[in-house]
Scaffold this motif. Structure first.
Motif, PDB file in Angstrom:
ATOM      1  N   ARG B 177       0.772  -1.421   0.117  1.00  0.00           N
ATOM      2  CA  ARG B 177      -0.004   0.047  -0.082  1.00  0.00           C
ATOM      3  C   ARG B 177       0.738   1.258  -0.032  1.00  0.00           C
ATOM      4  O   ARG B 177       0.444   2.213  -0.688  1.00  0.00           O
ATOM      5  N   GLN B 178       1.856   1.394   0.655  1.00  0.00           N
ATOM      6  CA  GLN B 178       2.599   2.428   0.781  1.00  0.00           C
ATOM      7  C   GLN B 178       3.484   2.754  -0.601  1.00  0.00           C
ATOM      8  O   GLN B 178       3.446   4.030  -1.069  1.00  0.00           O
ATOM      9  N   PRO B 179       4.259   1.811  -0.954  1.00  0.00           N
ATOM     10  CA  PRO B 179       4.717   2.031  -2.552  1.00  0.00           C
ATOM     11  C   PRO B 179       3.728   2.588  -3.506  1.00  0.00           C
ATOM     12  O   PRO B 179       3.948   3.148  -4.518  1.00  0.00           O
ATOM     13  N   GLY B 184       1.300   6.411  -7.378  1.00  0.00           N
ATOM     14  CA  GLY B 184       0.118   6.762  -7.975  1.00  0.00           C
ATOM     15  C   GLY B 184      -0.670   5.502  -8.525  1.00  0.00           C
ATOM     16  O   GLY B 184      -1.274   5.649  -9.503  1.00  0.00           O
ATOM     17  N   THR B 185      -0.462   4.314  -7.953  1.00  0.00           N
ATOM     18  CA  THR B 185      -1.035   3.197  -8.528  1.00  0.00           C
ATOM     19  C   THR B 185      -1.876   2.641  -7.342  1.00  0.00           C
ATOM     20  O   THR B 185      -2.113   3.081  -6.078  1.00  0.00           O
ATOM     21  N   VAL B 186      -2.520   1.465  -7.722  1.00  0.00           N
ATOM     22  CA  VAL B 186      -3.457   0.709  -6.670  1.00  0.00           C
ATOM     23  C   VAL B 186      -2.888  -0.415  -5.959  1.00  0.00           C
ATOM     24  O   VAL B 186      -2.255  -1.154  -6.807  1.00  0.00           O
ATOM     25  N   GLY B 187      -2.980  -0.693  -4.686  1.00  0.00           N
ATOM     26  CA  GLY B 187      -2.280  -1.798  -4.161  1.00  0.00           C
ATOM     27  C   GLY B 187      -3.305  -2.205  -3.159  1.00  0.00           C
ATOM     28  O   GLY B 187      -3.776  -1.644  -2.355  1.00  0.00           O
ATOM     29  N   ILE B 435      -6.843  -1.381   1.045  1.00  0.00           N
ATOM     30  CA  ILE B 435      -6.391  -1.099  -0.513  1.00  0.00           C
ATOM     31  C   ILE B 435      -6.187   0.334  -0.440  1.00  0.00           C
ATOM     32  O   ILE B 435      -6.829   1.313   0.242  1.00  0.00           O
ATOM     33  N   SER B 436      -5.098   0.585  -1.036  1.00  0.00           N
ATOM     34  CA  SER B 436      -4.759   2.111  -1.248  1.00  0.00           C
ATOM     35  C   SER B 436      -4.894   2.486  -2.730  1.00  0.00           C
ATOM     36  O   SER B 436      -4.761   1.720  -3.720  1.00  0.00           O
TER      37      SER B 436
END
Lengths: 95, 485
Positions: B177-179, B184-187, B435-436
Motif C-alpha cells: 500500500r505504501q509504494p 500513484g497506483t492501486v495496491g 486497499i490504497s
C-alpha cells in the motif's frame, strides 16, 4: 532499560551474526533509540489482556503424513554452497 | 489502436480474448520497454527470451477462456519461481534457484500469464524505501531523486513506469500500500489467510500477505480473483467461498457506513493530506455513503508493537540461512565461526538490525517484557477494529503520512523510516484487508493515496468503495519517460 555494548555482543552471539567493535557500537546506538521508542507500550496496562498469538484464531490444520516430493536429492544439493554429491559438507564438528 | 503499454490489464485481456491483439505483441512491447529501464533498477532477473517464446507458444493454440490469457507479468523477487533465480534482494540468496513454485505465481501461470522477470525489493522485504536491497536502490519513475516506497518498490516502480501491465507484491506492514501510494497506483493487501504464503520467502509469518498492484481498481479485482485461493500447503490459508471479485465489482455503495478514525490525524501531517482525506469523505457522501466518526484508541501503539512482533518472527524465520543447505557461505575456522561469518557477510544492515531486535525480545529474561507485551497490545489493537466494525462497513484513512521522500533522506534514521507505515501497520496486526488508491497530488506533483480498510474477507466491499471513489477522483498519472535511455 538501556542496552549496553556487552548486551549487543551477547545478542549477536545468540543470533549467530559476528560483529566487530565498530558495528557493535553503531548497533548499540540504533537499538537504544528503537527500544526507547518501543518503551511507550509500558503506558498501557495489559494485566488482564490475553495475548494474540494468531489472527486465524483456530487450531492449525493437520495434514496427512504423506511424501510429496521424492528423489529430489540432486535438485536440492544443486543449491548447496558445498557438497560431495551425496551430502551437504560443513566444517568438521566431531573431533 | 492506442499504444499497447497504455492499455490497462483488463483492456489487454479483452483485446486478447477478442483476438484483436496477440500475446506476442503485448509481450514484445513490454520487453522492449523494460530493456530501456536500467536507470530505474526495477529488475533483478529478466526472463525476456523465455517470455517471448512462451507468448509464441500461447498464440499457437490460445486458450481464451483463461483469466490472464498470454499476459506478461513481472513479479516481486520474494516469490519462489521454479528454475528462476529468487533472491529476496539479499546477498545470502544471490544464487538461489528454487526447486518449486509459489502458489501465488502458480495461480498466475495457471490463469495464462507469462513471467517477464523478477522485481527488486527491500532485502527480505524489510524497508519502506527500497534502499536496503543488495542489488541497489530502486528509483521512482516520478523523479530521479525519489524513492518508490517499499518494500515492493521494484513492483511499484515497474508498474508506474509501465514495464508490466500489473504486478504482485507482498505486504507485512504496508509494503504494497505504501509504494502504491507513492507511485500513484492501486495496491491491495488481502485479509490474512486469503492468499497463500506457500513459496513466498518468509519475513513475519503472522503478518505476511501477497496482493495485487495495478493501474486501476478494476484490474485489482481481476488480479485478486486470480491469486486468492485456498491452499492446503499453507496451514493458515482460510477455506472460504471466494467471490468473483471481478464480475461482482460494482459502484453501488449507497447506505454504506464509512468510519473516519480521529487517531489517524497525526502531528506534522501535511495539510494536503488532511484536505485529501476531507475530499475523500465528500466523494463518498456523493456516492450515497454515510460518514461516521470513530475512534481506534490504540492506533499510536501499533508501530512499536509491530517492531517487536515482526522482528521476532523474522529472527526465527531467517535462522534457516546458515550457509549449509543453500545460499551464500563464508568459510570459517569451525561450524559456529562459519555460521557467524556467513550471516554477518550475507545479510545487509537493516536485516541484521531486525534479527538483533527479534533475538533480543525473544531472549531469556526479556520475552515477557517485550514479546508477550506486544502480543497483548496487538490484541487491544484488534479489539479496537472489532468494536468499530460493529458500527461501520469500512474505514477511510490516508495511506501514508507523507508523499514519497528523497533517496537517502531517511536511511540513517531507522525510527523515522519506520514511522512511514503508521497508517498501514495496524491493518496487518489485525489481519484485515486494506486497499490504497491514488487520490491526488501534493505541491511537488507527487502522488498521495487514500486507504480503505475492510472487515475480514470483505475485499469485495472495499474494492467496490474504491471503484466508486476512483471515478470521482479521476486521478491521472502523467509521468514523462525521463529514465528511457
Amino acid at each position: 532499560m538501556a542496552i549496553d555494548l556487552k548486551t549487543v555482543k551477547h545478542i549477536s552471539k545468540l543470533a549467530r551474526i559476528s560483529v566487530n567493535d565498530e558495528k557493535a557500537r553503531k548497533l548499540e546506538k540504533d537499538l537504544n533509540s528503537i527500544f526507547k521508542w518501543i518503551e511507550q507500550l509500558n503506558e498501557l496496562n495489559t494485566d488482564k489482556v490475553e495475548p494474540l498469538t494468531s489472527i486465524a484464531e483456530t487450531t492449525l490444520r493437520l495434514r496427512e503424513d504423506k511424501i510429496l516430493s521424492e528423489n529430489i536429492r540432486d535438485e536440492i544439493l544443486n543449491n548447496s554452497p558445498k557438497d560431495n554429491k551425496d551430502y551437504f559438507v560443513v566444517p568438521k564438528v566431531v573431533e | 489502436m492506442s499504444n499497447i503499454i497504455d492499455l490497462s490489464l483488463n483492456e489487454l485481456v479483452d483485446k486478447v480474448k477478442s483476438k484483436k491483439i496477440s500475446s506476442k505483441e503485448i509481450t514484445s512491447a513490454y520487453v522492449e520497454r523494460s530493456k530501456k529501464s536500467n536507470k530505474l533498477n526495477t529488475y533483478i532477473e529478466q526472463t525476456f527470451d523465455n517470455a517471448l517464446k512462451n507468448s509464441e507458444k500461447f498464440d499457437k493454440s490460445p486458450n481464451l477462456e483463461k483469466k490472464l490469457p498470454g499476459i506478461p507479468f513481472a513479479v516481486k523477487d520474494l516469490f519462489c519461481t521454479k528454475g528462476v533465480r529468487t533472491t529476496a534482494s539479499s546477498k545470502i540468496l544471490e544464487k538461489f534457484i528454487p526447486t518449486y513454485e509459489s502458489t501465488i505465481t502458480q495461480n498466475l501461470w495457471d490463469a495464462g500469464a507469462i513471467l517477464l522477470g523478477k522485481l527488486n525489493c527491500d532485502e527480505f522485504a524489510m524497508g519502506s524505501s527500497n534502499e536496503t536491497s543488495y542489488f541497489g536502490n530502486v528509483t521512482s519513475p516520478i523523479a530521479d531523486n525519489l524513492v518508490p516506497g517499499g518494500s515492493s518498490g521494484g513492483s511499484a516502480s515497474a508498474l508506474a513506469a509501465k514495464l508490466t501491465p500489473a504486478t504482485i507484491g507482498t505486504d507485512t506492514g504496508g509494503s504494497i500500500r505504501q509504494p502504491a501510494s507513492f507511485t500513484g497506483t492501486v495496491g491491495l493487501k488481502p485479509t490474512y489467510g486469503s492468499c497463500s504464503r506457500y513459496g513466498i520467502v518468509a519475513f513475519a509469518s503472522s503478518l505476511d500477505q501477497a496482493g495485487p498492484m495495478t493501474r486501476n481498481v478494476k484490474d485489482c479485482s481481476l488480479l485478486l480473483e486470480v491469486i486468492s485461493s485456498f491452499d492446503p500447503k499453507d496451514s493458515t490459508s482460510v477455506n472460504f467461498k471466494r467471490p468473483n471479485y471481478y464480475s461482482e465489482l460494482n459502484k453501488n455503495i449507497k447506505g454504506k457506513k464509512i468510519g473516519i478514525p480521529k487517531e489517524y490525524r497525526v502531528d506534522g501531517m501535511p495539510t494536503e493530506i488532511d484536505e485529501l482525506w476531507e475530499k475523500g469523505k465528500e466523494f463518498l457522501k456523493d456516492c450515497g455513503a454515510e460518514i461516521v466518526d470513530i475512534s481506534l484508541p490504540h492506533t499510536n501503539y501499533a508501530l512499536p508493537t509491530y517492531y517487536i512482533v515482526a522482528p521476532a518472527e523474522a529472527s526465527s524465520n531467517l535462522a534457516r540461512y546458515d550457509g549449509v543447505k543453500y545460499g551464500f557461505r563464508a568459510e570459517g575456522e569451525n561450524l559456529i565461526d562459519m555460521y557467524e561469518k556467513t550471516r554477518s557477510q550475507g545479510f545487509g544492515e537493516e536485516v541484521k538490525r531486525r534479527i538483533m531486535i527479534g533475538t533480543y525480545v525473544l531472549s531469556s529474561g526479556y520475552y515477557d517484557a517485550y514479546y508477550l507485551k506486544a502480543q497483548k497490545v496487538r490484541k487491544l489493537i484488534k479489539n479496537d477494529f472489532d468494536e468499530v466494525f460493529k458500527k461501520v462497513d469500512a474505514i477511510l484513512t490516508p495511506s501514508t503520512p507523507s508523499s514519497a521522500f528523497k533517496l537517502g533522506e531517511k536511511s540513517n534514521d531507522p525510527v523515522s523510516m519506520y514511522l512511514n507505515d503508521i497508517f498501514t501497520v495496524p491493518v496487518n496486526l489485525a489481519g484485515l484487508p486494506g486497499i490504497s488508491i491514488p487520490a491526488g497530488l501534493d505541491k511537488n506533483n507527487y502522488p498521495l493515496g487514500l486507504q480503505i480498510i475492510g472487515k475480514p474477507f470483505n475485499e469485495q466491499n472495499i474494492l467496490n468503495i474504491a471503484y466508486s471513489m476512483e471515478e470521482k477522483i479521476n486521478f491521472k498519472l502523467n509521468i514523462n519517460d525521463w529514465w528511457i535511455k
